[in-house]
Write a protein that holds these residues in place. Structure first.
Motif, mmCIF file in Angstrom:
data_model
loop_
_atom_site.group_PDB
_atom_site.id
_atom_site.type_symbol
_atom_site.label_atom_id
_atom_site.label_comp_id
_atom_site.label_asym_id
_atom_site.label_seq_id
_atom_site.Cartn_x
_atom_site.Cartn_y
_atom_site.Cartn_z
ATOM 1 N N LEU A 74 -30.283 9.764 -4.630
ATOM 2 C CA LEU A 74 -29.035 10.519 -4.818
ATOM 3 C C LEU A 74 -28.040 9.742 -5.672
ATOM 4 O O LEU A 74 -27.323 10.324 -6.498
ATOM 5 N N HIS A 75 -28.009 8.424 -5.495
ATOM 6 C CA HIS A 75 -27.107 7.587 -6.290
ATOM 7 C C HIS A 75 -27.500 7.614 -7.768
ATOM 8 O O HIS A 75 -26.637 7.716 -8.653
ATOM 9 N N GLN A 124 -29.015 9.986 -9.253
ATOM 10 C CA GLN A 124 -28.667 11.327 -9.724
ATOM 11 C C GLN A 124 -27.192 11.405 -10.096
ATOM 12 O O GLN A 124 -26.815 11.991 -11.120
ATOM 13 N N GLN A 125 -26.353 10.766 -9.289
ATOM 14 C CA GLN A 125 -24.917 10.804 -9.536
ATOM 15 C C GLN A 125 -24.485 9.931 -10.708
ATOM 16 O O GLN A 125 -23.522 10.245 -11.413
ATOM 17 N N THR A 126 -25.212 8.839 -10.935
ATOM 18 C CA THR A 126 -24.819 7.880 -11.970
ATOM 19 C C THR A 126 -25.619 8.041 -13.258
ATOM 20 O O THR A 126 -25.332 7.359 -14.247
ATOM 21 N N GLY A 127 -26.621 8.921 -13.260
ATOM 22 C CA GLY A 127 -27.367 9.182 -14.479
ATOM 23 C C GLY A 127 -28.526 8.247 -14.746
ATOM 24 O O GLY A 127 -29.101 8.266 -15.843
ATOM 25 N N THR A 167 -32.137 7.247 -15.056
ATOM 26 C CA THR A 167 -33.237 8.174 -15.328
ATOM 27 C C THR A 167 -34.548 7.428 -15.555
ATOM 28 O O THR A 167 -34.582 6.394 -16.220
ATOM 29 N N ASP A 188 -35.364 13.998 -6.067
ATOM 30 C CA ASP A 188 -33.941 13.895 -6.403
ATOM 31 C C ASP A 188 -33.658 12.889 -7.511
ATOM 32 O O ASP A 188 -32.512 12.731 -7.930
ATOM 33 N N SER A 201 -28.303 -0.369 -10.534
ATOM 34 C CA SER A 201 -27.450 0.815 -10.555
ATOM 35 C C SER A 201 -26.172 0.658 -9.752
ATOM 36 O O SER A 201 -25.333 1.563 -9.735
ATOM 37 N N PHE A 261 -26.029 0.385 -6.454
ATOM 38 C CA PHE A 261 -26.126 1.055 -5.158
ATOM 39 C C PHE A 261 -25.963 0.044 -4.039
ATOM 40 O O PHE A 261 -26.665 -0.970 -3.987
#
Length: 279
Positions: free
Chosen positions: A192-193, A195-198, A200, A223, A273, A275
């Protein structure tokens, strides 16, 4: 019912078999109930620190079976054995089927634990005292059931036991080969993190290293932002987005302004990232 030949008295074990089975299965039930509760509540088990042998074994993908904690399967087995040992003969059909039921159940449990022992020693190469205790309890149940009664046809017993053990092993291996493990709290939070921060991942469906990377996330990978670079298979041109990014190998991660090539651990992806950990 036991049988005597040439008026020989039954061995002392025959008089205590059901009691011993009841005690061993009760201990196994308590152990697996504790492990199941710990798994469902995502709590560490006692005397098991982070990255210790028991932690690595109990958090592995083999710690789940058909969507439930593997320990819960053990609890069901121990409970069935306990009930077969303590319920009175007055229950319809129980007197006739008690011993065949005990033999079949303990043989199936023993075959399953043999596979668990192989995973612990041969694959994970870790020591888990809780798993070892469960293995020893099941071995004890099987031996007491086998030796605590005078079986009439040992040949038929061996044949039946072999069929039960093989069926259990085939089913167990098949389940583990096809199931997707539930994600750990770290995998869920990290997906999820990203996904939120891009953050990839660029990969290919046929790439074994990509499969290894996806397996680290388990079902949480759905996700994770992901770009398929080879939709038409190996040897075909890359997707334009991957060409634009300069992807040369799979998997490749783009996190912020940094590029990470190859399989990355969840811990490294978390650090890259920013996290901070599962909520």
């Amino acid at each position: 019912m036991t049988y005597s030949y040439l008026n020989e008295p039954d061995p002392w074990l025959y008089s205590y078999t059901r009691r011993i089975v009841a005690v061993l299965s009760a201990l196994g039930g308590l152990l697996t109930a504790y492990l199941t509760l710990s798994k469902l509540t995502e709590q560490k088990v006692a005397f098991c620190t982070n990255n210790a042998g028991c932690d690595l074994v109990l958090s592995s993908k083999w710690a789940w079976f058909l969507g439930m904690p593997t320990a819960a399967l053990g609890f069901l087995g121990f409970t069935a054995v306990f009930l077969l040992a303590v319920l009175p003969d007055g229950i319809p059909f129980l007197k006739r089927w008690r011993w065949p039921g005990l033999f079949a159940t303990t043989t199936s449990m023993a075959a399953f634990e043999v596979y668990m022992l192989y995973l612990m020693v041969g694959v994970l190469k870790q020591f888990c005292m809780y798993c070892t205790a469960a293995i020893l309890l099941v071995a004890g149940l099987w031996l007491v059931t086998l030796l605590g009664r005078r079986w009439i046809d040992w040949g038929q017993l061996a044949f039946s036991g072999t069929i039960i053990a093989l069926a259990t092993l085939v089913f167990t291996v098949g389940v583990y080969a096809t199931q997707t493990p539930p994600p750990s709290p770290l995998a869920k939070g990290l997906a999820l993190h990203l996904q939120q921060t891009g953050g990839t991942m660029y990969g290919a469906y046929w790439c074994p290293h990509c499969a290894e990377q996806k397996e680290l996330f388990g079902s949480a990978f759905k996700d994770v932002p992901y770009v398929e670079c080879s939709p038409n298979g190996p040897g075909t041109p890359q997707a334009q987005e991957c060409i634009d990014k300069g992807v040369e190998s799979y998997p490749t991660w783009f996190i912020g302004d940094k590029v990470y090539r190859g399989v990355q651990s969840l811990e490294k992806l978390s650090a890259a990232s920013g996290f901070q950990g599962a909520p």
